[in-house]
Design a protein around this motif. Structure first.
Motif, short mmCIF file in Angstrom:
data_model
loop_
_atom_site.label_atom_id
_atom_site.label_comp_id
_atom_site.label_asym_id
_atom_site.label_seq_id
_atom_site.Cartn_x
_atom_site.Cartn_y
_atom_site.Cartn_z
N LYS A 187 0.82 -1.21 0.00
CA LYS A 187 0.00 0.00 0.00
C LYS A 187 0.85 1.26 0.00
O LYS A 187 0.37 2.35 0.31
CB LYS A 187 -0.93 -0.01 1.22
CG LYS A 187 -1.94 -1.15 1.22
CD LYS A 187 -2.85 -1.08 2.43
CE LYS A 187 -3.87 -2.22 2.40
NZ LYS A 187 -4.79 -2.17 3.58
N VAL A 188 2.13 1.11 -0.36
CA VAL A 188 3.08 2.22 -0.26
C VAL A 188 3.75 2.45 -1.61
O VAL A 188 4.03 1.51 -2.35
CB VAL A 188 4.15 1.92 0.82
CG1 VAL A 188 5.13 3.07 0.94
CG2 VAL A 188 3.50 1.62 2.16
N LYS A 189 4.01 3.72 -1.94
CA LYS A 189 4.79 4.06 -3.12
C LYS A 189 6.26 4.22 -2.73
O LYS A 189 6.58 4.84 -1.72
CB LYS A 189 4.27 5.35 -3.76
CG LYS A 189 2.97 5.17 -4.54
CD LYS A 189 2.61 6.43 -5.30
CE LYS A 189 1.36 6.22 -6.16
NZ LYS A 189 1.01 7.44 -6.93
N TRP A 190 7.15 3.66 -3.56
CA TRP A 190 8.57 3.64 -3.28
C TRP A 190 9.34 4.21 -4.47
O TRP A 190 8.79 4.37 -5.56
CB TRP A 190 9.06 2.21 -3.03
CG TRP A 190 8.31 1.46 -1.98
CD1 TRP A 190 7.17 0.71 -2.15
CD2 TRP A 190 8.61 1.39 -0.59
NE1 TRP A 190 6.77 0.18 -0.96
CE2 TRP A 190 7.63 0.59 0.02
CE3 TRP A 190 9.63 1.93 0.21
CZ2 TRP A 190 7.65 0.29 1.38
CZ3 TRP A 190 9.64 1.65 1.56
CH2 TRP A 190 8.65 0.84 2.13
N LYS A 191 10.62 4.46 -4.24
CA LYS A 191 11.53 4.76 -5.35
C LYS A 191 12.94 4.32 -4.94
O LYS A 191 13.28 4.29 -3.75
CB LYS A 191 11.52 6.25 -5.70
CG LYS A 191 12.02 7.17 -4.59
CD LYS A 191 11.94 8.62 -5.02
CE LYS A 191 12.36 9.54 -3.87
NZ LYS A 191 12.24 10.98 -4.25
N LEU A 192 13.72 3.93 -5.94
CA LEU A 192 15.12 3.57 -5.74
C LEU A 192 15.99 4.74 -6.18
O LEU A 192 15.65 5.47 -7.11
CB LEU A 192 15.47 2.33 -6.56
CG LEU A 192 14.93 0.98 -6.07
CD1 LEU A 192 15.09 -0.08 -7.15
CD2 LEU A 192 15.62 0.55 -4.78
#
Length: 298
Positions: A187-192
């Protein structure tokens, strides 16, 4: 310890945990709740799902309440409290309460609140669909601010737990950070983020890779997310991937990014015989196994 039962909810704080078995099996040594207020003082719950580690005893749940604002207290401060802990019985729809001699200190609670064997036994009703509820009352404090929170733990399916980032033209990338697109897992947005020539102590010698919660500054101030994850650089030849697993699983307002300054040596990465760069393309993956979110309890 005095054990009794009652129907009414805890007055000061209640914590629901979904998928308790995942929290326990993950061998999380301690879970610290967010902070709640009671009559001029700030407190938190410290839960040890496999015991507090003393005497190598992992057979009991340990539970404590901790006073958190001692820095603002006057010299020689003294707080006397009587604490009651709660565990919900889903069969009889009441709470089992635990009380003991508390007195004056900074931490109050029980090393052996309840045995894991008794807690896991279905006939006792503490676990229902792998969910449980703990609570606390600091009964010596007459005024309080009520806060209910829920820790929801989820094991992501293997078909929906991995993000793949393909980076072309690696050898001509600048030294500055390179960011992936935002992606949603759980339920979370991430980025690398990736530093081709390294960051901080790893600058010039290692590839550095980090995982961040996307747009963390837009989230509520008290947000808290747990993510057990692995980051890997794929070998596109016959060798093995390079994989790192973080020991820091909790992301929150003060720490929304975790990663590795020394992910892998640049000499190992740039050696074409190792197979990490194929046609000057690098492939990075992040794989999540368990995710958790601390949110308002509904």
């Amino acid at each position: 310890m005095f054990i009794s039962k009652r129907k009414h909810d805890p007055a000061h704080y209640m914590l629901k945990i979904e998928s308790f078995s995942l929290l326990s099996e993950d061998h999380t040594s301690k879970f610290e709740s967010d902070i709640f207020e009671a009559s001029g003082h700030k407190w938190r719950l410290d839960l040890y799902p496999n015991g507090n580690g003393e005497d190598d005893d992992c057979s009991h749940i340990s539970l404590y309440v901790v006073i958190c604002n001692t820095d603002s207290c006057s010299q020689g401060w003294d707080v006397c409290v009587d604490v009651t802990f709660f565990v919900y019985d889903h069969i009889h729809h009441n709470f089992v309460t635990f009380q003991g001699s508390m007195g004056r200190r900074q931490t109050w609670g029980f090393d052996k609140l309840i045995s894991l064997e008794s807690f896991m036994e279905s006939k006792n009703g503490y676990l229902f669909n792998d969910s449980c509820v703990f609570g606390v009352e600091v009964t010596a404090v007459p005024e309080f601010t009520k806060m209910d929170r829920c820790l929801s733990m989820t094991k992501l399916p293997t078909t929906m737990n991995t993000y793949i980032w393909t980076i072309d033209g690696f050898s001509v990338l600048p030294e500055q950070a390179l960011y992936s697109e935002a992606f949603k897992l759980g339920k979370v947005k991430w980025k690398l983020s990736l530093f081709p020539k390294g960051l901080q102590a790893g600058k010039g010698t290692h590839l550095s890779i980090w995982l961040s919660v996307h747009d963390a500054d837009l989230l509520p101030e008290d947000w808290k997310v747990y993510a057990k994850h692995k980051i890997r650089v794929k070998c596109q030849g016959t060798g093995s991937d390079i994989q790192r697993e973080t020991t820091k699983g909790w992301f929150h307002n003060a720490a929304d990014t975790w990663g590795f300054q020394f992910f892998m040596p640049l000499s190992q990465l740039m050696d074409v015989e190792n197979g990490f760069l194929l046609d000057d393309t690098l492939i990075v993956e992040v794989e999540f196994s368990v995710m958790g979110m601390l949110r308002n309890f509904i």
